[in-house]
Design a protein around this motif. Structure first.
Motif, mmCIF file in Angstrom:
data_model
loop_
_atom_site.group_PDB
_atom_site.id
_atom_site.type_symbol
_atom_site.label_atom_id
_atom_site.label_comp_id
_atom_site.label_asym_id
_atom_site.label_seq_id
_atom_site.Cartn_x
_atom_site.Cartn_y
_atom_site.Cartn_z
ATOM 1 N N GLU A 164 0.816 -1.219 0.000
ATOM 2 C CA GLU A 164 0.000 0.000 0.000
ATOM 3 C C GLU A 164 0.850 1.270 0.000
ATOM 4 O OE1 GLU A 164 -3.304 0.048 -0.428
ATOM 5 O OE2 GLU A 164 -3.167 -2.130 -0.608
ATOM 6 N N GLN A 186 -2.622 -8.830 1.013
ATOM 7 C CA GLN A 186 -3.241 -8.974 -0.315
ATOM 8 C C GLN A 186 -2.379 -9.636 -1.385
ATOM 9 O OE1 GLN A 186 -4.699 -5.340 -2.179
ATOM 10 N NE2 GLN A 186 -4.145 -6.251 -4.133
ATOM 11 N N ARG A 207 1.146 0.173 9.632
ATOM 12 C CA ARG A 207 1.328 1.365 8.778
ATOM 13 C C ARG A 207 1.953 2.461 9.636
ATOM 14 N NH1 ARG A 207 -3.386 0.962 4.615
ATOM 15 N NH2 ARG A 207 -3.368 -1.318 4.421
ATOM 16 N N GLU A 224 -8.991 -10.003 4.905
ATOM 17 C CA GLU A 224 -8.880 -9.742 3.471
ATOM 18 C C GLU A 224 -9.265 -10.972 2.642
ATOM 19 O OE1 GLU A 224 -5.347 -7.080 2.414
ATOM 20 O OE2 GLU A 224 -4.656 -8.053 4.234
ATOM 21 N N GLU A 353 -13.908 4.948 6.480
ATOM 22 C CA GLU A 353 -13.747 3.824 5.550
ATOM 23 C C GLU A 353 -13.606 2.493 6.301
ATOM 24 O OE1 GLU A 353 -10.412 4.343 2.734
ATOM 25 O OE2 GLU A 353 -10.244 2.160 2.822
HETATM 26 O O1 4AD Z 1 -7.841 0.645 2.043
HETATM 27 P P1 4AD Z 1 -6.702 -0.180 2.547
HETATM 28 O O2 4AD Z 1 -5.377 0.479 2.651
HETATM 29 O O3 4AD Z 1 -6.647 -1.460 1.587
HETATM 30 C C1 4AD Z 1 -5.702 -2.432 1.593
HETATM 31 O O4 4AD Z 1 -4.817 -2.558 2.408
HETATM 32 C C2 4AD Z 1 -5.918 -3.472 0.542
HETATM 33 N N1 4AD Z 1 -4.637 -4.113 0.250
HETATM 34 C C3 4AD Z 1 -6.948 -4.457 1.040
HETATM 35 C C4 4AD Z 1 -7.269 -5.519 0.026
HETATM 36 O O5 4AD Z 1 -7.784 -5.179 -1.024
HETATM 37 N N2 4AD Z 1 -6.983 -6.764 0.329
HETATM 38 O O6 4AD Z 1 -7.068 -0.780 3.978
HETATM 39 C C5 4AD Z 1 -8.217 -1.561 4.151
HETATM 40 C C6 4AD Z 1 -8.949 -1.164 5.411
HETATM 41 C C7 4AD Z 1 -9.454 0.269 5.423
HETATM 42 O O7 4AD Z 1 -10.667 0.399 4.748
HETATM 43 C C8 4AD Z 1 -9.594 0.531 6.907
HETATM 44 O O8 4AD Z 1 -10.782 -0.059 7.428
HETATM 45 C C9 4AD Z 1 -8.429 -0.238 7.475
HETATM 46 O O9 4AD Z 1 -8.074 -1.225 6.532
HETATM 47 N N3 4AD Z 1 -7.273 0.623 7.734
HETATM 48 C C10 4AD Z 1 -6.903 1.069 8.953
HETATM 49 N N4 4AD Z 1 -7.451 0.877 10.166
HETATM 50 C C11 4AD Z 1 -6.846 1.448 11.222
HETATM 51 N N5 4AD Z 1 -5.717 2.173 11.139
HETATM 52 C C12 4AD Z 1 -5.121 2.397 9.947
HETATM 53 N N6 4AD Z 1 -3.993 3.091 9.896
HETATM 54 C C13 4AD Z 1 -5.723 1.823 8.776
HETATM 55 N N7 4AD Z 1 -5.424 1.812 7.463
HETATM 56 C C14 4AD Z 1 -6.361 1.085 6.856
#
Ligand code: 4AD
Ligand code: MG
Length: 430
Positions: A164, A186, A207, A224, A353
């Motif tokens: 990501e 993923q 992250r 996921e 989100e």
């Molecule tokens: O939208 P994100 O970044 O998507 C992915 O990581 C893809 N690779 C997933 C996939 O398609 N397999 O993150 C997915 C979700 C977000 O919508 C949010 O709910 C959560 O992970 N998320 C966090 N939750 C808490 N703290 C953070 N820093 C987050 N970043 C993402």
């Protein structure tokens, strides 16, 4: 005497039982002493009667401080007025340890103080309730996918490549190489999906988010799913089914906890599919009309998420984002290659989100081009490119953040209370 947990107490009416726990609170009134005892599964009121002021049980009662550990024995009585509907007529009280002066008292404490004492704060009723809902949420997600024939795949936490974007990577040493903590399972799931058809991974992700918000954790848990041959529309339907399933389960199994949390569940009860679905273009226009400064090409911020939830009172799907604000692996829209076939599911009530996902690039040449364009080191992605050489098929998946989802279900404004030990910007203690 039988050791029972408070959550099971209703099955022991008029029976003698033993409860092992901690003192939550106490008070006296004439010849009666009241103890509120918690054992992790609930809270029960215990009563001690005596006509003698010097009774040995009263003496023990007097010695008890908040959070002292104890074992009590006595008969269970139905008592409508008591919290939980039952009380224990205590005949025997064994003190395990007298607690030192407990730092968290029933009065209000500031958040920095509570965060510093997170290891103790977990014992309070509201924190207990949130984490009970969390346990049920995780179970319901597992049941959802297992029930649909998805195979659980454990993807690695130490990885040589970014999923990501490179700005939030946690770097670490891996003997003589560089490694990163996983941002998402993923990419590996795309490999397991080609091996098993439909899969999901469920684990901690990391992250290094440099901004302090109430929606971001440094370490969070994500489920996921990834499905071979699935398109964007297929995966949106799966996401809707999942969100409907987990909200229904929480409403059914966590009534008590949601009451403790004083959660108004009206909006959760409205969660039915299909969710409203708008394209990024449409959403951006709607937001502008509502006063947002968001220009075409900008990503959604917290204010935009809140505005969207003012337009819709149930979760909403946003699709077809500008490709440049999304990850390298996103399949472009056939008719508009500058748009990516991605989907975000935004929670109602401004919780943000819950889900991000979409369709993945399955064409080898295009993926090679994107890896270059995003300036990613090709060597680390050779295995990922292999998936496009040997029977490549369209495939899609998404990630649902556990803590985001839990804060929405519980109505908790800050994500730090949705995980036992939150890792936040500049905070790793306790
Ligand atoms: O939208 P994100 O970044 O998507 C992915 O990581 C893809 N690779 C997933 C996939 O398609 N397999 O993150 C997915 C979700 C977000 O919508 C949010 O709910 C959560 O992970 N998320 C966090 N939750 C808490 N703290 C953070 N820093 C987050 N970043 C993402
Ligand atoms: Mg996202």
């Amino acid at each position: 005497m039988k050791w029972v947990y408070i959550e099971d107490i209703a099955g022991y009416k008029n029976k003698e039982v033993e409860i092992r726990g901690w003192l939550y609170n106490k008070r006296s009134s004439g010849k009666v002493r009241f103890l509120l005892i918690r054992d992790g599964t609930g809270v029960i009121q215990g009563t001690i009667f005596s006509s003698e002021r010097e009774s040995p049980l009263f003496k023990k009662f007097d010695a008890l401080t908040q959070e002292s550990s104890l074992i009590v024995r006595g008969r269970v009585k139905e008592e409508k007025r008591a919290p939980g509907g039952h009380e224990l007529n205590i005949e025997d009280l064994e003190i395990i340890q007298i607690a030192q002066e407990y730092p968290i008292t029933p009065k209000e404490h500031g958040i920095p103080f509570l965060m510093e004492h997170r290891h103790l704060w977990l014992r309070s009723q509201k924190q207990n309730a949130v984490l009970q809902v969390r346990a049920e949420l995780i179970k319901s997600i597992r049941d959802f996918f297992d029930g649909r024939g998805f195979r659980l795949m454990d993807t690695p936490i130490l990885t040589p490549s970014a999923c990501e974007g490179t700005t939030t990577l946690f770097e670490t040493e891996y003997f003589d190489q560089k490694a990163f903590l996983s941002q998402s399972g993923q990419l590996y799931n795309e490999a397991t999906a080609m091996a098993f058809g439909k899969v999901y991974c469920f684990g901690p992700t990391f992250r290094a988010e440099k901004s302090k918000t109430r929606k971001h954790l440094i370490e969070f848990w994500m489920v996921e799913p990834e499905v071979a041959f699935a398109t964007l529309d297929d995966i949106i339907e799966l996401a809707e089914d999942l969100v409907v399933y987990i909200t229904e389960r929480a409403l059914e199994k966590n009534k008590k906890e949601l009451e403790i949390l004083e959660r108004d569940t009206t909006s959760l009860k409205r969660v039915k599919k299909p969710f409203p679905s708008v394209t990024y273009d449409e959403a951006q226009k709607m937001l502008k009309e509502k006063g947002s400064k968001m220009e075409w090409g900008d990503d959604f911020g917290s204010p935009e998420e809140t505005l969207m939830s003012e337009i819709y009172d149930i979760p909403v799907c946003i699709t077809r984002f500008p490709a440049k604000i999304k990850a390298f692996y996103m399949q472009p829209d056939e008719k508009h290659p500058d748009l990516a076939l991605g989907v975000d599911v935004l929670a109602s009530e401004g919780y943000g989100e819950l889900i991000g996902g979409g369709q993945r690039i399955h064409d080898l040449d295009l993926l090679e081009k994107k890896i270059k364009e995003y300036k990613l080191p090709r060597e680390a992605y050779e295995w990922y490119l292999d998936l496009r050489k040997y029977g490549s098929v369209p495939h899609s998946g998404f990630g649902l953040g556990i803590e985001r989802t839990l804060s929405w279900i519980c109505g908790i404004k800050h994500i730090r209370e949705t995980i036992p030990f939150p890792r936040l910007l500049y905070r790793i203690y306790p």
